[in-house]
Design a protein around this motif. Structure first.
Motif, PDB file in Angstrom:
ATOM      1  N   PHE A  33       0.824  -1.209   0.000  1.00  0.00           N
ATOM      2  CA  PHE A  33       0.000   0.000   0.000  1.00  0.00           C
ATOM      3  C   PHE A  33       0.860   1.263   0.000  1.00  0.00           C
ATOM      4  O   PHE A  33       1.834   1.351   0.747  1.00  0.00           O
ATOM      5  N   CYS A  87       4.097 -13.614  -3.941  1.00  0.00           N
ATOM      6  CA  CYS A  87       3.129 -14.723  -3.824  1.00  0.00           C
ATOM      7  C   CYS A  87       1.830 -14.463  -4.573  1.00  0.00           C
ATOM      8  O   CYS A  87       0.867 -15.207  -4.425  1.00  0.00           O
ATOM      9  N   TYR A  92      -4.056 -16.942  -3.546  1.00  0.00           N
ATOM     10  CA  TYR A  92      -4.133 -16.615  -2.122  1.00  0.00           C
ATOM     11  C   TYR A  92      -5.132 -15.483  -1.848  1.00  0.00           C
ATOM     12  O   TYR A  92      -5.917 -15.554  -0.895  1.00  0.00           O
ATOM     13  N   GLY A  94      -7.724 -14.612  -3.521  1.00  0.00           N
ATOM     14  CA  GLY A  94      -9.084 -15.129  -3.687  1.00  0.00           C
ATOM     15  C   GLY A  94      -9.522 -15.988  -2.521  1.00  0.00           C
ATOM     16  O   GLY A  94     -10.661 -15.896  -2.050  1.00  0.00           O
ATOM     17  N   GLU A 115     -13.838  -0.174  -0.358  1.00  0.00           N
ATOM     18  CA  GLU A 115     -13.369   0.849  -1.286  1.00  0.00           C
ATOM     19  C   GLU A 115     -12.115   0.349  -1.977  1.00  0.00           C
ATOM     20  O   GLU A 115     -11.298  -0.334  -1.357  1.00  0.00           O
ATOM     21  N   VAL A 116     -11.963   0.713  -3.237  1.00  0.00           N
ATOM     22  CA  VAL A 116     -10.781   0.313  -3.989  1.00  0.00           C
ATOM     23  C   VAL A 116     -10.374   1.479  -4.895  1.00  0.00           C
ATOM     24  O   VAL A 116     -11.237   2.180  -5.433  1.00  0.00           O
ATOM     25  N   THR A 125     -10.714  -6.664 -10.386  1.00  0.00           N
ATOM     26  CA  THR A 125     -11.006  -7.925 -11.082  1.00  0.00           C
ATOM     27  C   THR A 125     -11.295  -9.030 -10.081  1.00  0.00           C
ATOM     28  O   THR A 125     -12.242  -9.811 -10.244  1.00  0.00           O
ATOM     29  N   TYR A 127     -12.431  -8.685  -7.027  1.00  0.00           N
ATOM     30  CA  TYR A 127     -13.715  -8.462  -6.361  1.00  0.00           C
ATOM     31  C   TYR A 127     -14.889  -8.805  -7.290  1.00  0.00           C
ATOM     32  O   TYR A 127     -15.867  -9.423  -6.854  1.00  0.00           O
TER      33      TYR A 127
HETATM   34  C1  LIG Z   1      -5.279  -7.576  -4.964  1.00  0.00           C
HETATM   35  C2  LIG Z   1      -4.410  -8.710  -4.418  1.00  0.00           C
HETATM   36  C3  LIG Z   1      -4.778  -8.931  -2.947  1.00  0.00           C
HETATM   37  C4  LIG Z   1      -4.721  -9.990  -5.213  1.00  0.00           C
HETATM   38  O1  LIG Z   1      -4.020 -11.064  -4.593  1.00  0.00           O
HETATM   39  P1  LIG Z   1      -3.595 -12.371  -5.439  1.00  0.00           P
HETATM   40  O2  LIG Z   1      -3.187 -13.411  -4.455  1.00  0.00           O
HETATM   41  O3  LIG Z   1      -2.638 -12.007  -6.493  1.00  0.00           O
HETATM   42  O4  LIG Z   1      -4.997 -12.762  -6.098  1.00  0.00           O
HETATM   43  P2  LIG Z   1      -5.370 -14.167  -6.777  1.00  0.00           P
HETATM   44  O5  LIG Z   1      -4.146 -14.900  -7.183  1.00  0.00           O
HETATM   45  O6  LIG Z   1      -6.337 -14.849  -5.881  1.00  0.00           O
HETATM   46  O7  LIG Z   1      -6.088 -13.635  -8.071  1.00  0.00           O
HETATM   47  C5  LIG Z   1      -7.413 -14.018  -8.335  1.00  0.00           C
HETATM   48  C6  LIG Z   1      -7.891 -13.321  -9.593  1.00  0.00           C
HETATM   49  O8  LIG Z   1      -7.884 -11.894  -9.412  1.00  0.00           O
HETATM   50  C7  LIG Z   1      -7.529 -11.279 -10.657  1.00  0.00           C
HETATM   51  N1  LIG Z   1      -6.222 -10.629 -10.538  1.00  0.00           N
HETATM   52  C8  LIG Z   1      -5.355 -10.699  -9.498  1.00  0.00           C
HETATM   53  N2  LIG Z   1      -4.263  -9.948  -9.759  1.00  0.00           N
HETATM   54  C9  LIG Z   1      -4.441  -9.420 -10.990  1.00  0.00           C
HETATM   55  C10 LIG Z   1      -3.677  -8.558 -11.805  1.00  0.00           C
HETATM   56  N3  LIG Z   1      -2.465  -8.099 -11.411  1.00  0.00           N
HETATM   57  N4  LIG Z   1      -4.176  -8.197 -13.000  1.00  0.00           N
HETATM   58  C11 LIG Z   1      -5.385  -8.630 -13.414  1.00  0.00           C
HETATM   59  N5  LIG Z   1      -6.165  -9.477 -12.683  1.00  0.00           N
HETATM   60  C12 LIG Z   1      -5.710  -9.847 -11.489  1.00  0.00           C
HETATM   61  C13 LIG Z   1      -7.431 -12.400 -11.667  1.00  0.00           C
HETATM   62  O9  LIG Z   1      -8.741 -12.608 -12.179  1.00  0.00           O
HETATM   63  C14 LIG Z   1      -7.010 -13.552 -10.785  1.00  0.00           C
HETATM   64  O10 LIG Z   1      -7.290 -14.814 -11.337  1.00  0.00           O
HETATM   65  P3  LIG Z   1      -6.238 -15.504 -12.344  1.00  0.00           P
HETATM   66  O11 LIG Z   1      -4.881 -15.450 -11.673  1.00  0.00           O
HETATM   67  O12 LIG Z   1      -6.787 -16.887 -12.481  1.00  0.00           O
HETATM   68  O13 LIG Z   1      -6.304 -14.689 -13.607  1.00  0.00           O
HETATM   69  C15 LIG Z   1      -2.888  -8.393  -4.584  1.00  0.00           C
HETATM   70  O14 LIG Z   1      -2.654  -8.017  -5.926  1.00  0.00           O
HETATM   71  C16 LIG Z   1      -2.379  -7.311  -3.664  1.00  0.00           C
HETATM   72  O15 LIG Z   1      -1.995  -7.574  -2.517  1.00  0.00           O
HETATM   73  N6  LIG Z   1      -2.347  -6.053  -4.148  1.00  0.00           N
HETATM   74  C17 LIG Z   1      -1.845  -4.925  -3.355  1.00  0.00           C
HETATM   75  C18 LIG Z   1      -2.801  -4.569  -2.230  1.00  0.00           C
HETATM   76  C19 LIG Z   1      -4.165  -4.219  -2.769  1.00  0.00           C
HETATM   77  O16 LIG Z   1      -4.303  -3.537  -3.772  1.00  0.00           O
HETATM   78  N7  LIG Z   1      -5.207  -4.693  -2.038  1.00  0.00           N
HETATM   79  C20 LIG Z   1      -6.582  -4.418  -2.366  1.00  0.00           C
HETATM   80  C21 LIG Z   1      -6.969  -3.120  -1.751  1.00  0.00           C
HETATM   81  S1  LIG Z   1      -8.662  -2.675  -2.147  1.00  0.00           S
END
Ligand SMILES: CC(C)(COP(=O)(O)OP(=O)(O)OC[C@H]1O[C@@H](n2cnc3c(N)ncnc32)[C@H](O)[C@@H]1OP(=O)(O)O)[C@@H](O)C(=O)NCCC(=O)NCCS
Length: 162
Positions: A33, A87, A92, A94, A115-116, A125, A127
């Protein structure tokens, strides 16, 4: 509704966040963040806030992600969700989100909001794949960049298939 198809290897665990987890949680928080919460903010959440529910996911003994929410009566609000950069895209995030939805439902919530950042396509995506829809915009919500927040909601937790 589309469901996640996590590429998980087994051995992962989702459990309540503990004070002893906070060193690892903070490592992820500062990487995830632009305006990270403080360690003290997390400590208060898990020790003092009876409305707060925080989960961590561990794999191989390491914390790979965490998420939290506040639940008041039938309303729940996701405060944080983050996965360690190394990771990501392994399912994770999801799994954590599903666990938050299940926990919110179990403690009586019927509606989950969050909020995002408008620019955070990855999280949006994720969510949407879990049944959230955009229901509003908070202009200039993020003080660090004046970026808008999209407000997203998942309604009918008690009746909708997760
Ligand atoms: C958002 C976050 C928590 C996702 O975590 P993650 O472990 O990578 O998510 P998942 O592996 O479960 O992804 C599930 C699906 O989400 C979508 N997704 C996740 N990351 C994505 C990316 N960088 N671009 C596009 N789609 C994405 C895809 O549909 C993905 O499925 P797929 O891998 O089969 O295509 C991670 O990117 C993160 O920590 N981001 C920084 C903090 C943040 O922004 N938190 C949310 C605040 S509102």
């Amino acid at each position: 509704m589309a469901q996640e198809s996590p590429r998980l290897t087994g051995g992962e665990e989702i459990r309540r966040m503990r004070v002893a987890d906070l060193d690892q949680v903070m490592d992820i928080e500062v990487a995830a963040f632009p305006s990270p919460w403080s360690r003290e903010a997390y400590r208060r959440e898990i020790a003092d806030n009876s409305y707060a529910h925080y989960l961590v996911m561990s794999a191989g003994g390491e914390i790979v992600g965490y998420g939290g929410m506040w639940v008041v009566l039938d309303e729940a609000h996701v405060t944080n969700l983050a996965v360690a950069p190394a990771c990501r895209r392994q399912g994770y995030g999801g799994r954590l989100l599903s666990a938050l939805i299940e926990l919110a439902t179990a403690v009586g919530a019927d509606r989950l909001t969050l909020e995002v950042r408008r620019s955070n396509q990855a999280a949006q995506t994720l969510y949407i794949r879990h049944g959230f829809v955009v229901c509003g915009v908070r202009r200039n919500y993020y003080a660090d960049t004046q970026e808008d927040a999209l407000v997203m909601v998942k309604e009918g937790l008690r009746t909708v298939r997760r």
